[in-house]
Design a protein around this motif. Structure first.
Motif, PDB file in Angstrom:
ATOM      1  N   ALA A 145     -36.463  28.256 -14.387  1.00  0.00           N
ATOM      2  CA  ALA A 145     -35.819  29.267 -15.235  1.00  0.00           C
ATOM      3  C   ALA A 145     -35.295  30.429 -14.395  1.00  0.00           C
ATOM      4  CB  ALA A 145     -36.806  29.775 -16.284  1.00  0.00           C
ATOM      5  N   LEU A 146     -36.085  30.878 -13.437  1.00  0.00           N
ATOM      6  CA  LEU A 146     -35.649  31.969 -12.559  1.00  0.00           C
ATOM      7  C   LEU A 146     -34.382  31.592 -11.801  1.00  0.00           C
ATOM      8  CD1 LEU A 146     -39.107  32.985 -11.025  1.00  0.00           C
ATOM      9  CD2 LEU A 146     -37.734  34.388 -12.585  1.00  0.00           C
ATOM     10  N   ILE A 147     -34.386  30.375 -11.253  1.00  0.00           N
ATOM     11  CA  ILE A 147     -33.231  29.918 -10.471  1.00  0.00           C
ATOM     12  C   ILE A 147     -32.018  29.714 -11.366  1.00  0.00           C
ATOM     13  CG2 ILE A 147     -32.360  28.068  -8.976  1.00  0.00           C
ATOM     14  CD1 ILE A 147     -35.349  27.627  -8.148  1.00  0.00           C
ATOM     15  N   LYS A 191     -28.648  24.515 -25.357  1.00  0.00           N
ATOM     16  CA  LYS A 191     -28.194  23.188 -24.949  1.00  0.00           C
ATOM     17  C   LYS A 191     -28.395  22.260 -26.135  1.00  0.00           C
ATOM     18  CE  LYS A 191     -29.021  23.676 -19.990  1.00  0.00           C
ATOM     19  NZ  LYS A 191     -27.595  23.901 -19.689  1.00  0.00           N
ATOM     20  N   ARG A 192     -27.363  21.465 -26.420  1.00  0.00           N
ATOM     21  CA  ARG A 192     -27.398  20.589 -27.594  1.00  0.00           C
ATOM     22  C   ARG A 192     -28.204  19.325 -27.324  1.00  0.00           C
ATOM     23  NH1 ARG A 192     -26.249  24.278 -31.272  1.00  0.00           N
ATOM     24  NH2 ARG A 192     -24.298  25.394 -30.797  1.00  0.00           N
ATOM     25  N   HIS A 250     -32.103  23.295 -28.111  1.00  0.00           N
ATOM     26  CA  HIS A 250     -33.068  24.246 -27.564  1.00  0.00           C
ATOM     27  C   HIS A 250     -32.375  25.319 -26.741  1.00  0.00           C
ATOM     28  CE1 HIS A 250     -37.138  23.007 -28.607  1.00  0.00           C
ATOM     29  NE2 HIS A 250     -36.704  21.760 -28.581  1.00  0.00           N
ATOM     30  N   THR A 251     -33.104  26.434 -26.569  1.00  0.00           N
ATOM     31  CA  THR A 251     -32.682  27.512 -25.680  1.00  0.00           C
ATOM     32  C   THR A 251     -33.612  27.522 -24.467  1.00  0.00           C
ATOM     33  OG1 THR A 251     -34.161  29.138 -26.692  1.00  0.00           O
ATOM     34  CG2 THR A 251     -31.949  28.905 -27.661  1.00  0.00           C
ATOM     35  N   LEU A 252     -33.292  28.378 -23.501  1.00  0.00           N
ATOM     36  CA  LEU A 252     -34.163  28.511 -22.348  1.00  0.00           C
ATOM     37  C   LEU A 252     -35.570  28.904 -22.795  1.00  0.00           C
ATOM     38  CD1 LEU A 252     -34.173  28.558 -19.156  1.00  0.00           C
ATOM     39  CD2 LEU A 252     -33.926  31.041 -19.376  1.00  0.00           C
ATOM     40  N   TYR A 266     -34.154  19.752 -21.406  1.00  0.00           N
ATOM     41  CA  TYR A 266     -33.389  20.999 -21.257  1.00  0.00           C
ATOM     42  C   TYR A 266     -33.400  21.458 -19.798  1.00  0.00           C
ATOM     43  CZ  TYR A 266     -31.688  25.756 -22.068  1.00  0.00           C
ATOM     44  OH  TYR A 266     -30.953  26.912 -22.033  1.00  0.00           O
ATOM     45  N   TYR A 267     -34.586  21.461 -19.200  1.00  0.00           N
ATOM     46  CA  TYR A 267     -34.715  21.956 -17.827  1.00  0.00           C
ATOM     47  C   TYR A 267     -34.156  20.968 -16.810  1.00  0.00           C
ATOM     48  CZ  TYR A 267     -37.039  26.205 -19.212  1.00  0.00           C
ATOM     49  OH  TYR A 267     -37.288  27.451 -19.738  1.00  0.00           O
TER      50      TYR A 267
END
Length: 263
Positions: A79-81, A95-96, A111-113, A124-125
């Protein structure tokens, strides 16, 4: 001869005086935890550090220094990167869902981050890692000094029972750097990731954390993060032969046993 002795004496006095002016840094206090019963015969380790006093609690020191794949605890670094490289705009970046049915019902939607962190949504990730790209990912994993820094296992797989490995001791150092905001990431992104890591929020404490499980066999479980109380901040990392949810349960019980969390 006397002159040589005088010079030698003078040099010794200078060295002794210089040594006396060098402050002796206090060694970190390390206390061995006696919490074997909480692991119920399963191999595991816990490291807990008080950021105000540098008091460190360790259970199973040998295992705490061994590196294991981070599994979904890498979502913190990911997430940081992702934010730093603008692969995602913010914690609300959507993201769908691709329509593929996955093993957990919560994964089968957009979903979102933030929600991807909360529900540990691997797809997602993985998509975000592909958007970050190999060069950026390798660069930042190195800058973050994250474990063995080996992402050769594939841009969307390297943290999942693959090439990237990290110890509980290294996880604690990484989380400490996150809390202290000394990582080479913009301050706003550090604050965002710390916020979306919140698991529990009560009057007496705020718990930030991320579980991780080796989904193929649940042979490895992680729980890493930190807890804020009115008396200070403690960072922690637990790993064990089991699931991430079990690692979290054990961590919370240990935090209660050493009176960080008051029941």
């Amino acid at each position: 001869m006397k002159l040589k002795k005088l010079w030698l004496l003078l040099i010794l006095l200078i060295v002794a005086g210089s040594a006396a002016t060098i402050p002796v840094s206090a060694e970190k206090q390390v206390k061995e935890l006696e919490v074997e019963e909480l692991f119920e015969g399963v191999d595991g380790t816990t490291v807990i550090k008080n950021l105000q006093t540098n008091q460190v609690y360790v259970y199973n020191k040998e295992r705490s220094q061994e590196r294991y794949t981070p599994e979904s605890t890498f979502k913190i670094a990911n997430a940081l990167i992702g934010l730093q490289t603008k692969a995602v705009r913010d914690e609300y970046d959507v993201k769908r869902w691709d329509g593929v049915e996955r093993e957990f019902e919560d994964w089968n939607r957009d979903h979102t981050l933030a929600s991807g962190m909360r529900h540990s949504v691997i797809w997602y990730y993985q998509a975000m890692a592909r958007d970050i790209g190999y060069e950026n990912m390798a660069n930042y994993v190195k800058q973050l000094n994250y474990g063995n820094q080996d992402i050769s296992g594939g841009i969307d797989q390297f943290w999942l029972d693959s090439s990237l490995k990290i110890s509980a001791q290294e996880q604690v150092q990484f989380i400490e750097n996150l809390v202290e905001e000394t990582l080479p990431i913009d301050e706003q992104h550090l604050k965002t990731v710390k916020r979306i890591m919140i698991n529990e929020e009560f009057d007496t404490y705020i718990l930030h954390g991320k579980t991780g499980s080796r989904l193929s066999d649940y042979g490895l479980g992680w729980y890493v993060g930190y807890i804020e109380t009115d008396k200070g901040v403690w960072v922690f990392a637990t790993n064990m032969a089991g699931s991430g949810s079990k690692a979290k349960s054990i961590t919370l019980n240990i935090l209660k046993e050493i009176n960080i969390i008051k029941e």
